[in-house]
Design an enzyme around this catalytic site. Structure first.
Site, PDB file in Angstrom:
ATOM      1  N   GLY A   1     -15.866  -4.278  11.289  1.00 10.68           N
ATOM      2  CA  GLY A   1     -15.062  -3.754   9.886  1.00 10.68           C
ATOM      3  C   GLY A   1     -16.391  -3.818   8.584  1.00 10.68           C
ATOM      4  O   GLY A   1     -15.255  -3.943   7.684  1.00 10.68           O
TER       5      GLY A   1
ATOM      6  N   LYS B   1       0.834  -1.167  -0.209  1.00 10.75           N
ATOM      7  CA  LYS B   1       0.153   0.124   0.086  1.00 10.75           C
ATOM      8  C   LYS B   1       0.483   1.237   0.121  1.00 10.75           C
ATOM      9  O   LYS B   1       0.391   2.596  -0.590  1.00 10.75           O
ATOM     10  CB  LYS B   1      -0.905  -0.304   0.824  1.00 10.75           C
ATOM     11  CG  LYS B   1      -2.081  -0.963   0.928  1.00 10.75           C
ATOM     12  CD  LYS B   1      -2.995  -0.588   2.586  1.00 10.75           C
ATOM     13  CE  LYS B   1      -4.382  -1.576   2.198  1.00 10.75           C
ATOM     14  NZ  LYS B   1      -5.271  -1.698   2.972  1.00 10.75           N
TER      15      LYS B   1
END
Ligand code: ATR
Length: 290
Positions: A257, A71
């Site tokens: 989540g 990322k």
């Protein structure tokens, strides 16, 4: 069933490992529900990132999600990126342009949408973030950008919490959030009793408690949970983590989540295809993943 033909546009996710990803299921469900001629596949990354990105670009792959461990490194392979992704230093969504891939961070957009759904407002609130990895960093920036009054980062390794504190403070100063910049703290887990605030919103951003370690939790201090009115665990498996159970037994409200995961995918889908994914489709995906 998706009918793949010579015109079908290809999307996918790169990461290592990639076997656990739920993204193909979510994206292909959206394409099927909306009748959009595209397919989304996992790409196990086994080469250097530059070669992978050039290969995908050459093949005309229209959009790519990026997951662990790429990322941050992916930023160097892009033709440009959104300001928020640049501030956070992490990108999870790439959109094809004729000049190369352009980067976004839909993890943060996903969390923002989850919080909106759950009617959790960050403005003026005291936030506690458990963890100081990539997810915690993104959450800290979201809280700053949404006007949190204070942010306390709690981590096993203090240095990583201090790094996020410094970067968020710099961001707060740059964007005129001077009040916040002097109310950002970094403490170790052992020092969690030193948190200054009652009535906090807490984000659980470590991987402690992730299936199959359902009974694990990074903090067991009941005094801490008494201060938490809303607790959000970024983990979605199990659906009811130990952290969430602690929050609820101390009288707070908790969320997992799953919506964040779905919304990060939905937001990437919307960026790539220029469509709005209908609520009913999002609802069906949520039900199928529960
Ligand atoms: P992500 O990208 O999902 O945020 P990460 O960058 O690997 O993942 O971060 C994992 C977080 O979980 C870190 O805050 C890590 O703490 P350290 O910085 O001290 O390593 C935290 N973490 C993982 N295992 C832990 C454990 N057993 N006890 C406490 N914290 C833990």
């Amino acid at each position: 069933m998706i009918n793949i033909n010579g015109h079908t546009s290809v999307y996918g996710i790169i990461g290592r490992p990639i076997g656990h990803t739920m993204s193909p299921a979510i994206h292909n469900m959206i394409s099927e529900a909306m009748g959009i001629d595209s397919v989304y596949v996992p790409f196990a990354a086994n080469d250097d990132l530059g070669s992978i990105v050039r290969g995908l670009f050459s093949l005309g792959v229209k959009g790519i999600n990026v997951t662990v461990p790429y990322k941050t490194d992916i930023i160097y392979e892009l033709c440009g990126l959104e300001q928020m992704a640049l501030d956070i230093g992490a990108v999870n969504t790439l959109k094809y342009t004729p000049n190369g891939y352009y980067g976004y961070n839909t993890d943060i957009i996903g969390l923002e949408r989850e919080l909106k759904d759950e009617r959790v407002l960050l403005r003026g609130r005291n936030v506690v973030i458990l963890g100081a990895g990539g997810a915690a960093r993104a959450v800290a920036f979201l809280c700053a950008s949404k006007g949190a009054a204070s942010i306390t980062i709690v981590n096993r390794t203090l240095n990583k919490a201090l790094d996020i504190r410094a970067d968020v403070a710099a961001y707060a100063n740059k964007t005129g959030l001077y009040q916040l910049s002097s109310n950002i703290y970094a403490v170790t887990i052992k020092e969690i009793g030193s948190i200054l605030y009652d009535d906090c919103i807490a984000f659980q951003c470590t991987n402690v408690g992730l299936s199959p370690n359902d009974d694990a939790c990074v903090v067991h201090d009941l005094g801490f949970y008494k201060r938490v009115s809303v607790g959000i665990d970024l983990i979605y498996k199990p659906a009811n983590t130990m952290f969430m159970q602690y929050v609820r037994s101390a009288g707070g409200v908790s969320h997992n989540g799953l919506k964040m995961l779905i919304y990060q995918a939905v937001s990437a889908y919307e960026i790539w295809h220029g469509v709005v994914v209908p609520e009913v489709v999002i609802y069906d995906i949520e039900r199928s993943l529960q």
